[in-house]
Scaffold this motif. Structure first.
Motif, short mmCIF file in Angstrom:
data_model
loop_
_atom_site.label_atom_id
_atom_site.label_comp_id
_atom_site.label_asym_id
_atom_site.label_seq_id
_atom_site.Cartn_x
_atom_site.Cartn_y
_atom_site.Cartn_z
N ALA A 24 13.16 -1.85 0.73
CA ALA A 24 12.31 -0.83 0.10
C ALA A 24 11.10 -1.47 -0.58
O ALA A 24 9.99 -0.94 -0.54
CB ALA A 24 13.11 0.00 -0.90
N ALA A 25 11.31 -2.63 -1.21
CA ALA A 25 10.20 -3.35 -1.87
C ALA A 25 9.17 -3.80 -0.85
O ALA A 25 7.96 -3.70 -1.07
CB ALA A 25 10.73 -4.55 -2.65
N GLU A 26 9.64 -4.28 0.29
CA GLU A 26 8.71 -4.72 1.34
C GLU A 26 7.91 -3.52 1.87
O GLU A 26 6.70 -3.59 2.02
CB GLU A 26 9.48 -5.38 2.48
CG GLU A 26 8.55 -6.01 3.51
CD GLU A 26 9.01 -5.84 4.96
OE1 GLU A 26 8.21 -6.18 5.85
OE2 GLU A 26 10.12 -5.33 5.19
N ASP A 31 4.31 -8.02 -2.90
CA ASP A 31 3.95 -9.34 -2.36
C ASP A 31 5.15 -10.27 -2.33
O ASP A 31 5.19 -11.23 -1.56
CB ASP A 31 2.86 -9.98 -3.24
CG ASP A 31 1.64 -9.09 -3.34
OD1 ASP A 31 0.97 -8.90 -2.32
OD2 ASP A 31 1.39 -8.56 -4.45
N GLY A 32 6.11 -10.02 -3.24
CA GLY A 32 7.25 -10.91 -3.33
C GLY A 32 8.48 -10.23 -3.88
O GLY A 32 8.43 -9.08 -4.32
N LEU A 33 9.57 -10.98 -3.88
CA LEU A 33 10.85 -10.52 -4.42
C LEU A 33 11.29 -11.50 -5.49
O LEU A 33 10.98 -12.68 -5.43
CB LEU A 33 11.94 -10.57 -3.36
CG LEU A 33 11.91 -9.65 -2.16
CD1 LEU A 33 13.08 -10.03 -1.24
CD2 LEU A 33 12.02 -8.20 -2.60
N GLU A 34 12.06 -10.98 -6.43
CA GLU A 34 12.81 -11.84 -7.37
C GLU A 34 14.27 -11.48 -7.17
O GLU A 34 14.61 -10.30 -7.09
CB GLU A 34 12.35 -11.56 -8.81
CG GLU A 34 13.00 -12.46 -9.86
CD GLU A 34 14.34 -11.96 -10.41
OE1 GLU A 34 14.98 -12.70 -11.17
OE2 GLU A 34 14.76 -10.83 -10.07
N LEU A 35 15.12 -12.49 -7.04
CA LEU A 35 16.56 -12.24 -6.89
C LEU A 35 17.35 -13.34 -7.59
O LEU A 35 16.79 -14.37 -7.96
CB LEU A 35 16.94 -12.12 -5.40
CG LEU A 35 16.56 -13.26 -4.45
CD1 LEU A 35 17.54 -14.42 -4.54
CD2 LEU A 35 16.51 -12.75 -3.01
N LEU A 96 13.83 -12.50 5.52
CA LEU A 96 12.50 -12.90 5.08
C LEU A 96 11.67 -13.49 6.22
O LEU A 96 10.44 -13.45 6.18
CB LEU A 96 12.58 -13.91 3.94
CG LEU A 96 12.79 -13.34 2.53
CD1 LEU A 96 13.09 -14.47 1.55
CD2 LEU A 96 11.58 -12.54 2.05
N LYS A 97 12.33 -14.03 7.24
CA LYS A 97 11.61 -14.58 8.39
C LYS A 97 10.85 -13.47 9.12
O LYS A 97 9.93 -13.75 9.88
CB LYS A 97 12.57 -15.27 9.36
CG LYS A 97 13.19 -16.55 8.84
CD LYS A 97 12.18 -17.66 8.60
CE LYS A 97 11.72 -18.32 9.89
NZ LYS A 97 10.76 -19.42 9.64
N SER A 98 11.24 -12.21 8.91
CA SER A 98 10.60 -11.09 9.62
C SER A 98 9.37 -10.56 8.88
O SER A 98 8.72 -9.64 9.33
CB SER A 98 11.61 -9.95 9.80
OG SER A 98 11.88 -9.32 8.55
N ASN A 99 9.08 -11.12 7.69
CA ASN A 99 7.90 -10.67 6.93
C ASN A 99 7.21 -11.87 6.29
O ASN A 99 7.53 -13.01 6.61
CB ASN A 99 8.30 -9.61 5.90
CG ASN A 99 9.34 -10.12 4.91
OD1 ASN A 99 9.11 -11.12 4.23
ND2 ASN A 99 10.49 -9.46 4.83
N LYS A 100 6.28 -11.58 5.39
CA LYS A 100 5.52 -12.69 4.77
C LYS A 100 5.69 -12.73 3.27
O LYS A 100 4.89 -13.33 2.55
CB LYS A 100 4.03 -12.53 5.13
CG LYS A 100 3.81 -12.69 6.63
CD LYS A 100 2.35 -12.83 6.97
CE LYS A 100 2.22 -13.16 8.45
NZ LYS A 100 0.95 -12.78 9.01
N ARG A 133 7.27 -20.50 0.82
CA ARG A 133 7.34 -19.11 0.34
C ARG A 133 8.43 -18.90 -0.71
O ARG A 133 8.78 -17.77 -1.03
CB ARG A 133 7.58 -18.16 1.53
CG ARG A 133 6.33 -18.00 2.41
CD ARG A 133 6.65 -17.35 3.73
NE ARG A 133 7.39 -16.12 3.57
CZ ARG A 133 8.06 -15.52 4.55
NH1 ARG A 133 8.09 -16.04 5.76
NH2 ARG A 133 8.71 -14.39 4.32
N ILE A 134 8.94 -20.00 -1.24
CA ILE A 134 10.05 -19.92 -2.22
C ILE A 134 9.61 -20.52 -3.55
O ILE A 134 8.91 -21.52 -3.59
CB ILE A 134 11.30 -20.68 -1.70
CG1 ILE A 134 11.81 -20.09 -0.38
CG2 ILE A 134 12.40 -20.72 -2.76
CD1 ILE A 134 12.41 -18.70 -0.46
#
Length: 244
Positions: A24-26, A31-35, A96-100, A133-134
């Protein structure tokens, strides 16, 4: 432009730290995620915030005491219409490989010293070639210094609750390229000076309109928010303004 990181995914509207929340965030345009990551009894890296499963799932007990297969049987969206399992970090990295999107992985090892967790996470990041990207963060600064030592190519950023004097100097001393401060405990001037010294600043958890506006106004590196949809709308109003 200030980046928007979705805190535990789009957690204002979806169950936190679930694939549903990340997807949903994507879709919202974050632009990014925090987990957050922890370790199961049999050594699997799983995405969950609390040391216990009680608050966010229909189960009870410590994450560290569960086998991965048993943890997966729990529902991480206990109030939702469908079952959401606790994701493994590998599952998230594969997606994550499916997006940027950029991904901020927070090590939840302040209370429980998960032995070997840093190596396991670094190994997974390398497996999926996501090094650029990490961002690794933690309130346990020994942990992120260790991450830097074993994987200097992956960015690290210490988390702070309290106000730190001249955080850019501290960051450079531990080879961190960013800081993740509590938004209410850092002034505009300290943010600006930190960025001028080449250190990224990504305050957490920025949910109120006035706090978002303040940080967009000074072009802060990023904000970490539960509500990426609101943040994107507010950011758009600032992007249209001419530069001062």
């Amino acid at each position: 432009m200030t980046q928007i990181f979705a805190h535990r995914g789009y957690s204002a509207a979806y169950a936190e730290n679930t694939m549903g929340s990340f997807i949903a965030a994507e879709k919202a345009g974050a632009d990014g995620l925090e987990l957050d990551v922890q370790l199961t009894r049999d050594g699997e890296i799983v995405v969950i915030h609390d040391e216990k499963v009680n608050r966010t799932t229909n189960g009870s007990g410590f994450v560290k005491d569960f086998l991965f297969k048993d943890l997966r049987k729990l529902n991480a969206d206990k109030n939702g219409p469908k079952k959401e399992p606790i994701p493994s970090l590998e599952e998230v990295l594969e997606w994550l490989k499916s997006n940027k999107m950029v991904c901020n992985i927070e090590f939840k090892n302040g209370l429980i010293p998960y032995e070997g967790m840093e190596e396991k996470v670094v190994e997974l990041v390398h497996k999926y070639r996501l090094e650029d990207r990490i961002v690794f963060s933690s309130f346990n600064h020994y942990s992120i210094v260790y991450c830097y030592r074993i994987a200097p190519e992956i960015e690290t950023a210490p988390l702070f609750i309290e106000a730190i004097y001249m955080p850019w100097i501290y960051s450079k001393s531990i080879r961190a390229k960013g800081i993740h401060p509590k938004h209410s405990n850092i002034s505009d001037q300290v943010i600006i000076t930190t960025m001028e010294n080449g250190i990224a600043v990504r305050p957490y958890t920025v949910n109120q309109d006035r706090d978002m506006k303040r940080l967009f106004q000074i072009n802060c590196t990023a904000i970490i928010t539960d509500d990426p949809v609101k943040a994107i709308k507010i950011r758009e109003t600032y992007q249209k303004r001419p530069l001062r």
